[in-house]
Enzyme design. Sequence first.
Site, mmCIF file in Angstrom:
data_model
loop_
_atom_site.group_PDB
_atom_site.id
_atom_site.type_symbol
_atom_site.label_atom_id
_atom_site.label_comp_id
_atom_site.label_asym_id
_atom_site.label_seq_id
_atom_site.Cartn_x
_atom_site.Cartn_y
_atom_site.Cartn_z
ATOM 1 C CG ASP A 262 -1.987 -1.047 1.153
ATOM 2 O OD1 ASP A 262 -2.421 -1.338 0.030
ATOM 3 O OD2 ASP A 262 -2.390 -1.560 2.198
ATOM 4 C CG ASP A 349 -6.492 -4.151 -1.133
ATOM 5 O OD1 ASP A 349 -7.715 -4.088 -0.938
ATOM 6 O OD2 ASP A 349 -5.653 -3.784 -0.291
#
Length: 935
Positions: A262, A349
């Site tokens: 991320d 994701d």
Amino acid sequence: MAAAPALKHWRTTLERVEKFVSPLYFTDCNLRGRLFGASCPVAVLSSFLTPERLPYQEAVQRDFRPAQVGDSFGPTWWTCWFRVELTIPEAWVGQEVHLCWESDGEGLVWRDGEPVQGLTKEGEKTSYVLTDRLGERDPRSLTLYVEVACNGLLGAGKGSMIAAPDPEKMFQLSRAELAVFHRDVHMLLVDLELLLGIAKGLGKDNQRSFQALYTANQMVNVCDPAQPETFPVAQALASRFFGQHGGESQHTIHATGHCHIDTAWLWPFKETVRKCARSWVTALQLMERNPEFIFACSQAQQLEWVKSRYPGLYSRIQEFACRGQFVPVGGTWVEMEFGKMCSEFWLPDTFGYSAQLPQIMHGCGIRRFLTQKLSWNLVNSFPHHTFFWEGLDGSRVLVHFPPGDSYGMQGSVEEVLKTVANNRDKGRANHSAFLFGFGDGGGGPTQTMLDRLKRLSNTDGLPRLLLLNQFHDVVTGSCIQMVAEEAMCHYEDIRSHGNTLLSAAAAALCAGEPGPEGLLIVNTLPWKRIEVMALPKPGGAHSLALVTVPSMGYAPVPPPTSLQPLLPQQPVFVVQETDGSVTLDNGIIRVKLDPTGRLTSLVLVASGREAIAEGAVGNQFVLFDDVPLYWDAWDVMDYHLETRKPVLGQAGTLAVGTEGGLRGSAWFLLQISPNSRLSQEVVLDVGCPYVRFHTEVHWHEAHKFLKVEFPARVRSSQATYEIQFGHLQRPTHYNTSWDWARFEVWAHRWMDLSEHGFGLALLNDCKYGASVRGSILSLSLLRAPKAPDATADTGRHEFTYALMPHKGSFQDAGVIQAAYSLNFPLLALPAPSPAPATSWSAFSVSSPAVVLETVKQAESSPQRRSLVLRLYEAHGSHVDCWLHLSLPVQEAILCDLLERPDPAGHLTLRDNRLKLTFSPFQVLSLLLVLQPPPH
């Protein structure tokens, strides 16, 4: 002599093998205890601490102080650099030698000025291979540096992973030594763990399961951990088992290594840069040791960061790309640097899927899509893993959801079997993706994962032949406070830079036009607008004016003496009754507020039609308890709806603001709770079809959810919500579990509830959670989660929503245009001297069904002479329209979303017009080449 029994009791045999490979039990005599042989401490260990993330060249010049195993360092987000001086014993010639390093935090090994491997206990990377086989002439002494970030793979949460970071957390070095690594022991451990996994996973009723346990038991019988000469016999037993291949009908798993990083989540942006280096350099090392290992990467922004911060590592990435081992994928802008375009979109994701994504993918030449997050639904399981997704306009892409329901597998037998068992398309799809590697915070695959999957590549009883590696990044919407603060700084920079560009653009627009000094009103939307504006006056005051500005153009502001022309429409009337209620009326709509600011009536004047449900009130603020099961900032649970509490105001707080004419308004204060308050101005302008609610909230709550509700006098089983480049209908009832699970849905700038001939639209300028249950339109305003950011949403907020009753359909009533206008107000810019004397329009479109969404400079524009226009059909209809141009266009060509011209897409320019044809919700991109300026 009688042979040993083929198999003893199932459970005791299973546990016997488990203990033989256990890292906790009997390590003095089991196989795991022989993984490392002789060891010795490092020769010299020294370190220094810094709050900065220093480049290597600067760090090695700092003052290192003596250090030792057991030392603590920190606090959170600092960096500890270790200098590690090594001397390898002469007796270890011919052996594989590792630096064994265990510390809290994330480490990166530097050797000869370049990063060579990441180290982290959480990612099961606790040793660095100094040499596969120490040679007679190899150097015995060397110096390494280990850069240790004071955070873990998933940040530094206080008490739990998603808690706010502990700013005072300290970290410890628990191991730093040289050791001989026994590769043969490692391979035996891998085999035994896999055999155990097969025995457990296939169960007692499966023949292959018994074969696996029998083989493991026999290996324990013949293998003496203290006698390496017994290892080959045990290895042969395992090879015999794994060499028994499955049939051609076996399901095929495409094992795809994966390192989901991320870009910012439980750690700041700058730490992500180092996470990329740690993860990717480790992957390159795996590629060197495993030549069959193919590495695929979709991390566009992160590769750019590595290119800037770690040029040596980036050069190695390019080298492996030339070998064909490093393969850029994903469909993002970085692929251009590697000389290829992608035909797949990789998004494991994400927090949602726009119905226009298939068309956007098609426009970029992408036909395949991999994603995974939808499998985490709590209420309903998605019924497919491999299928065609048809978008809003009819575009189709092939989609695959990895059936393992994770993008962080570790190559275990249990995960492999789950992938096959979960596959919902058995019979018609015999292939599945398997995403393995430590992720979210980076780390990626390990050698052990690769060894497991190689061994399982074609074994009877399990699915089959294929290894890849995939790195991926998604920017999340839920992050720690530090990331939010950094984002705000980025936005301030963007706003400042944008304002500078805006001023320069205004000056360029007015170049050469004579006229008086003053203000220039700029309209960035593709339709004519007549609106009330607050224009600045000397001394900081403002005056209201009704201005007319053409489509995508500008108009000069007339002199102050002529700012109040005769109104073409009825002025706004404002009346406050003796009971404290207020009525606003502009001849189009009539708004009545009760003494606390709630909406008791909203009438479409021409028809006399009431929009608010009988006996109900709109603009009703409601507060809910908001305590999810675990994922605080992520999840909203359905049971929060059971805790609804209307926020009631004090009578007499409603007061008249602007008294009418061009604008009328009323305002009030509302105490939401002892800690939070709200003020709101309800505004109605002359000629405007909607009433605006300008809202300011001082929000200081914990686990509360604030919404506003509007009960409508409309009945429909479907409500309509705007999405990117279009809109969707969703049910207003909860008849099925699929309907119930959508108790709150995604909406862009508007939602609408309509019956035949009449409807009510709720517009907004920055709130995207919405719902219509029955006839109640609800807009989600503020939450108050405490993890991972304990201050999330806390403080002052400003936002605007608006309510628009309308005759007929929302398309014909102009709801789409009204929502755009709310979100993109007219701009009042200082006009350079001399200011233009007349108005001007760059572009306009003949049909209200077509929106000119974007005008931008072409990415590959020689001398900045090319523009790209992006238009879409917004009503859901087939339509022909004319695009009117005022710029000197030399050539007009249809292009795709990557701005590649369509060879058959040349358009004919007639009288400064282009004819365009659209199907429902179609997005068109148009490349305009401008004529060169005269010499």
